[in-house]
Design a protein around this motif. Structure first.
Motif, PDB file in Angstrom:
ATOM      1  N   GLY A  77       1.584  21.780   6.878  1.00 22.56           N
ATOM      2  CA  GLY A  77       3.057  22.271   6.058  1.00 22.56           C
ATOM      3  C   GLY A  77       3.872  21.058   6.058  1.00 22.56           C
ATOM      4  O   GLY A  77       5.000  20.739   5.564  1.00 22.56           O
ATOM      5  N   ASP A  80       3.702  19.426   0.792  1.00 24.46           N
ATOM      6  CA  ASP A  80       3.687  20.761  -0.102  1.00 24.46           C
ATOM      7  C   ASP A  80       2.580  20.927  -1.084  1.00 24.46           C
ATOM      8  O   ASP A  80       2.135  21.839  -1.493  1.00 24.46           O
ATOM      9  N   CYS A  98      -4.652  28.213   1.616  1.00 29.31           N
ATOM     10  CA  CYS A  98      -4.665  28.589   0.253  1.00 29.31           C
ATOM     11  C   CYS A  98      -3.716  27.600  -0.612  1.00 29.31           C
ATOM     12  O   CYS A  98      -2.527  27.155  -0.250  1.00 29.31           O
ATOM     13  N   ASN A 215       0.585  24.270  -2.287  1.00 31.47           N
ATOM     14  CA  ASN A 215       0.217  25.425  -1.383  1.00 31.47           C
ATOM     15  C   ASN A 215       0.697  26.597  -1.916  1.00 31.47           C
ATOM     16  O   ASN A 215       1.949  26.725  -2.357  1.00 31.47           O
ATOM     17  N   CYS A 216       0.002  27.564  -1.620  1.00 32.30           N
ATOM     18  CA  CYS A 216       0.401  28.927  -2.456  1.00 32.30           C
ATOM     19  C   CYS A 216       1.683  29.509  -2.017  1.00 32.30           C
ATOM     20  O   CYS A 216       2.192  30.126  -2.670  1.00 32.30           O
ATOM     21  N   SER A 217       1.883  29.346  -0.678  1.00 32.91           N
ATOM     22  CA  SER A 217       3.113  29.848  -0.287  1.00 32.91           C
ATOM     23  C   SER A 217       4.528  29.053  -0.973  1.00 32.91           C
ATOM     24  O   SER A 217       5.368  29.590  -1.271  1.00 32.91           O
ATOM     25  N   TYR A 218       4.055  27.624  -1.137  1.00 31.40           N
ATOM     26  CA  TYR A 218       5.129  26.857  -1.668  1.00 31.40           C
ATOM     27  C   TYR A 218       5.317  27.430  -3.410  1.00 31.40           C
ATOM     28  O   TYR A 218       6.371  27.467  -4.009  1.00 31.40           O
ATOM     29  N   GLU A 220       4.856  30.268  -4.435  1.00 31.77           N
ATOM     30  CA  GLU A 220       5.507  31.677  -4.438  1.00 31.77           C
ATOM     31  C   GLU A 220       6.906  31.426  -4.174  1.00 31.77           C
ATOM     32  O   GLU A 220       7.735  32.415  -4.677  1.00 31.77           O
ATOM     33  N   LYS A 221       7.327  30.678  -3.117  1.00 31.19           N
ATOM     34  CA  LYS A 221       8.661  30.675  -2.890  1.00 31.19           C
ATOM     35  C   LYS A 221       9.505  29.761  -3.650  1.00 31.19           C
ATOM     36  O   LYS A 221      10.850  29.721  -3.787  1.00 31.19           O
ATOM     37  N   ASN A 222       8.902  28.777  -4.403  1.00 31.90           N
ATOM     38  CA  ASN A 222       9.469  27.693  -5.217  1.00 31.90           C
ATOM     39  C   ASN A 222       9.212  27.925  -6.729  1.00 31.90           C
ATOM     40  O   ASN A 222       8.917  26.424  -7.199  1.00 31.90           O
TER      41      ASN A 222
END
Length: 326
Positions: A77, A80, A98, A215-218, A220-222
């Motif tokens: 983390g 990104d 991911c 990053n997959c979470s990045y 999704e959130k951005n």
């Protein structure tokens, strides 16, 4: 009283402006890691021309010369995402880590090559020879594609594991007869009239492709920030077409290292194809059945045979094209 009210209003307004400014700064940030490579120039160009910023995105570009280090930073983390070749990032994809490619930056079109003794006519001519090559890198991936096309395997040569830079140095010093390396070493060997470039990546278009993976979470959130990245890169590539000399000057300063001089950057840029909007659409067309999908399949076959993969990487595990057509 009037003075006090005025001061209070000014203080409140200033605090509000500061709060809004802080919110904007924190909302649109992206940190990317990458090695020193000419193909990553458009990232620096878009940053330095303000193309990202005009879309509300601040991009922090960090040069890290070892893929395992910047991939670990993404996993932790601290970054990104990264810029790297498709085959390179495949080795790090896992059920627990991911990330997906959202944009294709370039492909090597002469920037990678094999240095060999003069007189060798084709790859079959290096059978039994020692080959300096960075195992686990894009050099090994590309070399194995060439071997496969020639009906050979690594068992037909003697691999000595070393970096692409060290392999070139060993070749120039006559310590090894064959080196799998990249620019500027190919040009330096030509200038020194040392051996020959047996084959370069201009003969294998679309096989060494660099992408931006996030990053997959990045993602999704951005989503808005990812779109800003893609739009900024589209605009940067148009600038390269219209103003190549100025673009090389800006990119050379941004990328730095052995590419810090505009002339050197321009020379190396001749060995890559920068990808803009049209080429991205073409490259990712037809998904798993198309050009990019076939490259992912090829990466799976080669790295799978060397047991370098952490999972069976499918196309949809590695690619997200939702931002390219907007």
């Amino acid at each position: 009283m009037k003075t006090s009210i005025s001061r209070l209003l000014k203080t409140t307004l200033a605090a509000g402006i500061a709060l809004v400014g802080a919110t904007v700064a924190n909302a649109g940030t992206m940190k990317l890691g990458m090695t020193t490579w000419v193909g990553y120039g458009p990232l620096f160009l878009a940053r330095d021309l303000g193309y990202f910023k005009e879309k509300g995105l601040e991009v922090d570009l960090q040069i890290i010369e070892e893929a395992s280090i910047y991939m670990a930073a993404v996993a932790a983390g601290e970054l990104d995402g990264n810029a790297s070749t498709i085959d390179e990032i495949m080795k790090y994809r896992s059920p627990d880590f991911c990330f997906k490619a959202v944009y294709a930056l370039d492909d090597s079109h002469g920037g990678d090559g094999i240095l060999a003794p003069a007189g060798i006519k084709d790859l079959a001519g290096i059978k039994g020879m020692e080959v300096g090559m960075n195992e686990g890198s894009v050099s090994q991936f590309w070399f194995n594609i060439l071997l496969k096309q020639a009906g050979m395997t690594e068992a037909d040569v003697k691999i000595t594991n070393m970096t692409a830079d060290d392999a070139a140095a060993a070749f120039m010093a006559d310590r090894i007869p064959v080196a799998v390396t990249w620019e500027p070493h190919l040009t330096l060997a030509k200038q020194a009239n040392k051996g020959q470039v047996l084959i370069d990546s201009s003969k294998t278009p679309g096989l060494i492709v660099d992408v931006v993976a996030l990053n997959c979470s990045y993602i999704e959130k951005n989503a808005a920030d990812v779109q800003a990245l893609v739009d900024g890169l589209y605009k940067a590539n148009e600038f390269i077409k219209a103003n190549p000399e100025k673009a090389y000057e800006i990119m050379a300063k941004g990328v730095g290292g052995w590419l810090s001089k505009p002339a050197d950057f321009a020379s190396s840029a001749a060995g890559v194809n920068f990808y803009g909007k049209e080429r991205n659409a073409e490259f990712f067309k037809d998904g798993a059945a198309g050009e990019s999908g076939k490259l992912v399949t090829l990466g799976g076959e080669i790295w799978g045979s060397f047991k370098k993969l952490k999972m069976d990487v499918k196309y949809e595990d590695l690619v997200d094209t939702q931002f390219l057509a907007k």
